[in-house]
Design an enzyme around this catalytic site. Structure first.
Site, PDB file in Angstrom:
ATOM      1  N   SER A 129      -2.226 -15.915  11.297  1.00  0.00           N
ATOM      2  CA  SER A 129      -2.581 -16.183   9.904  1.00  0.00           C
ATOM      3  C   SER A 129      -1.414 -16.863   9.166  1.00  0.00           C
ATOM      4  O   SER A 129      -0.920 -17.900   9.616  1.00  0.00           O
ATOM      5  CB  SER A 129      -2.981 -14.858   9.249  1.00  0.00           C
TER       6      SER A 129
ATOM      7  N   ASP B   9     -14.125 -15.175  12.956  1.00  0.00           N
ATOM      8  CA  ASP B   9     -13.168 -15.313  11.854  1.00  0.00           C
ATOM      9  C   ASP B   9     -13.648 -16.434  10.931  1.00  0.00           C
ATOM     10  O   ASP B   9     -13.645 -17.600  11.301  1.00  0.00           O
ATOM     11  CB  ASP B   9     -11.782 -15.641  12.437  1.00  0.00           C
TER      12      ASP B   9
ATOM     13  N   HIS C 185     -11.250 -12.056  10.926  1.00  0.00           N
ATOM     14  CA  HIS C 185      -9.858 -12.518  10.858  1.00  0.00           C
ATOM     15  C   HIS C 185      -8.892 -11.452  11.384  1.00  0.00           C
ATOM     16  O   HIS C 185      -7.856 -11.765  11.953  1.00  0.00           O
ATOM     17  CB  HIS C 185      -9.517 -12.889   9.415  1.00  0.00           C
ATOM     18  N   ASP C 186      -9.251 -10.199  11.199  1.00  0.00           N
ATOM     19  CA  ASP C 186      -8.399  -9.103  11.663  1.00  0.00           C
ATOM     20  C   ASP C 186      -8.263  -9.050  13.182  1.00  0.00           C
ATOM     21  O   ASP C 186      -7.422  -8.309  13.700  1.00  0.00           O
ATOM     22  CB  ASP C 186      -8.965  -7.759  11.183  1.00  0.00           C
TER      23      ASP C 186
END
Lengths: 383, 196
Positions: free
Chosen positions: A157, A324, A357-358
């Site tokens: 990220s 994501d 996204h995690d």
């Protein structure tokens, strides 16, 4: 090391603080006369100092990436699943450096630190930072260790943005650049989420224009909502559905019952928000989200990402996750297309994952693990 | 080294830029890097293959070539290779056109469905051929668009492609004479170098 840690854990770790007196001129034009960086390291630096790996943290990360601070800690560092002996970021092979970035709230100089000019906490007066400021401060940290070149700079990220910036700002100091669930710049939608989060904080009556520490208040409500908004965007619709569905935590839909119902997701989000608001600084949150928004890899290269990457000398591993949507696979494909145009070496994989996204933090994802392990094992450290 | 890879290697220029579509475990690219000093990228969609490519030290991109090569500029590679993959494509003609848009030359290799064993299998048994080189049953084969040498040449004509070289490979050495006379009958694998 006590015996009660798992064999693949780095065990007990103790952070170190490095003080820097050489002024750091920031991208915004202001200067930090002196600053501290809090750092953890895992593994041993080899005598030639060729096995060092820098971990760059994301929005809410910090230096504590692996291991435990106390034997009775409930949770290890934020990327413990992937850092340790025999893990993808193998501490038997690498010397891993993890820091809390400038502007952070876990021990490095940031908005909660005392401004030497005023004798009061910086608060909202802490300079706006950009990704390149972190990279330059990390380069000084590297010099402190006597490391000439990172074997790899690794980040997910916002951390991936730092890794990419490293490859452009210090091309000869990075051999491998590992960019996970990242992007060369945020989309309008992404900035919109960040702005909504910032407004939640700034409109909290306890925010006091950012000088809440001086007023002895904390904008916890605002920060909590900001985190809830963020959290929703870090998960996927399907992933959230699988984990929480429409399960109730309390109450009932039965006729004749007036008690309000609470869904599991409601209580989960509130718990996450409240917890976060107790351990994180609101000004740091604003600062980090702005750094995300302002990042634009190719801006100074005529908006041509291929031209930007022609500066790089490192090899790249780029990874995205199918579910994501905050840093979608399409953003990673933009990175690899630019890298191929620039004739750089690159490996790209799109990992099937329901975790949104995690996903880059979630343990036990076989394909992600295998790829990262294989790539890191191929890196030469005896040069 | 595989004989088809050796033949492909002959057609690759030293220090050139190569794109390998359906690169598998990266063996071919790895040879071309070592022997011809090429700078190459492989495209594949198989997770296991991608890890093997990393082990073999080749650049690999997870990308479905059926969706086109939209992310590559015209004539941006010296050679685009497709080894034993054309017959698995839904639209072999479109893929071939894309290859020639992106590459200055293209190398295509595929199993020859006109080989005598395949013909006999179908003629005598009345069933789709299953053999060492084509070990799949009709219902689970990834090979959905079989063609023969002659079929491929007809496609090249239709697309107005120039065939620069054609080679055939048979595993049995006794077939050397026969395959030179009747390549479409005795060649097991076809290798073509084509350009626009």
């Amino acid at each position: 090391m006590p015996d009660n840690f798992a064999q693949d854990s780095v065990g007990l770790v103790t952070p170190q603080t490095f003080h820097f007196d050489e002024p750091l001129i920031l991208a915004c034009g202001r200067t930090l006369q002196s600053y501290d960086l809090i750092v953890e390291t895992y593994g041993e630096l080899n005598p030639q100092k060729t096995n060092a790996v820098l971990i760059c943290h994301a929005l809410s990360g910090h230096h504590h990436a692996a291991g435990f601070h106390h034997a009775d800690d409930k949770k290890p560092g934020w990327w413990d699943a992937y850092i340790g002996p025999g893990k993808p970021l193998d501490t038997n092979k690498f010397f891993i450096v993890s820091l809390n970035n400038l502007g952070g709230c876990h021990g490095s100089t940031g908005p909660t630190s005392i401004d030497p000019d005023s004798g009061k906490p910086y608060g909202a007066n802490f300079p706006n930072l950009r990704v390149r400021d972190w990279v330059h401060s990390q380069a000084r940290l590297m010099e402190r260790f006597g490391i000439k070149q990172w074997a790899a700079v690794v980040g997910g990220s916002l951390g991936g943005m730092q890794a990419m910036r490293w490859s452009l700002e210090y091309p000869d100091r990075v051999r491998h650049c590992v960019v996970i669930a990242s992007a060369m710049k945020l989309t309008a939608q992404n900035i919109a989420f960040n702005e909504t989060a910032r407004r939640a904080i700034m409109t909290d009556h306890n925010y006091n224009d950012g000088d809440y520490l001086q007023h002895q208040t904390l904008p916890q409500e605002g920060l909590s909502i900001a985190r809830m908004i963020g959290h929703i965007t870090y998960l996927s619709d399907d992933g959230m559905g699988q984990k929480f569905g429409r399960e109730l935590r309390s109450g009932s839909f039965a006729q004749g019952i007036e008690e309000p119902v609470e869904f599991q997701i409601q209580s989960y989000l509130r718990y996450q928000g409240e917890n976060f608001s107790k351990s994180f600084d609101a000004n740091t949150y604003i600062l980090m989200t702005r750094a995300l928004d302002y990042f634009d890899l190719a801006r100074e290269y005529n908006d041509d990402a291929a031209q930007a990457f022609r500066q790089a000398q490192s090899k790249f591993l780029v990874i995205s996750f199918t579910s994501d949507w905050r840093f979608a696979p399409e953003r990673s494909r933009e990175i690899i297309n630019a890298l191929m145009k620039a004739d750089r070496d690159v490996v790209y994989a799109e990992i099937e994952s329901p975790y949104g996204h995690d996903a880059f933090l979630v343990p036990q994802q076989v394909r992600y693990w295998d790829l990262l392990t294989t790539y890191m094992q191929k890196i030469e450290v005896s040069c | 080294m595989r004989i088809d890879h050796l033949m492909v290697e002959q057609w690759i220029q030293q220090n050139s830029r190569v794109l390998d579509l359906g690169c598998g475990d990266g063996t071919l690219l790895s040879h071309l890097q070592a022997n011809k000093n090429v700078h190459g990228y492989g495209l594949d969609i198989n997770a296991e293959n991608i890890v093997r490519c990393v082990e073999n030290g080749v650049n690999v991109i997870e990308q479905n070539i059926e969706e086109g090569l939209y992310n590559f500029d015209d004539q941006s590679f010296d050679t685009v290779i497709m080894s034993q993959t054309l017959q698995t494509m839904h639209n072999p003609d479109k893929v071939l056109e894309e290859m020639l848009r992106v590459g200055k030359q293209c190398i295509v290799t595929f199993p020859n469905f006109g080989h005598w064993k395949a013909r006999f299998h179908l003629a005598l048994n009345g069933r789709m051929p299953v053999s060492d080189i084509l070990p799949y049953e009709w219902y689970n084969t990834p090979n959905i668009h079989f063609c023969t040498f002659r079929d491929f040449e007809v496609l090249c004509e239709a697309l107005k492609l120039k065939v620069l070289n054609r080679e055939v490979i048979a595993t049995q050495s006794s077939g050397a004479f026969l395959r030179s006379v009747w390549p479409n009958l005795f060649g097991e694998t076809a290798l073509y170098r084509v350009t626009k």
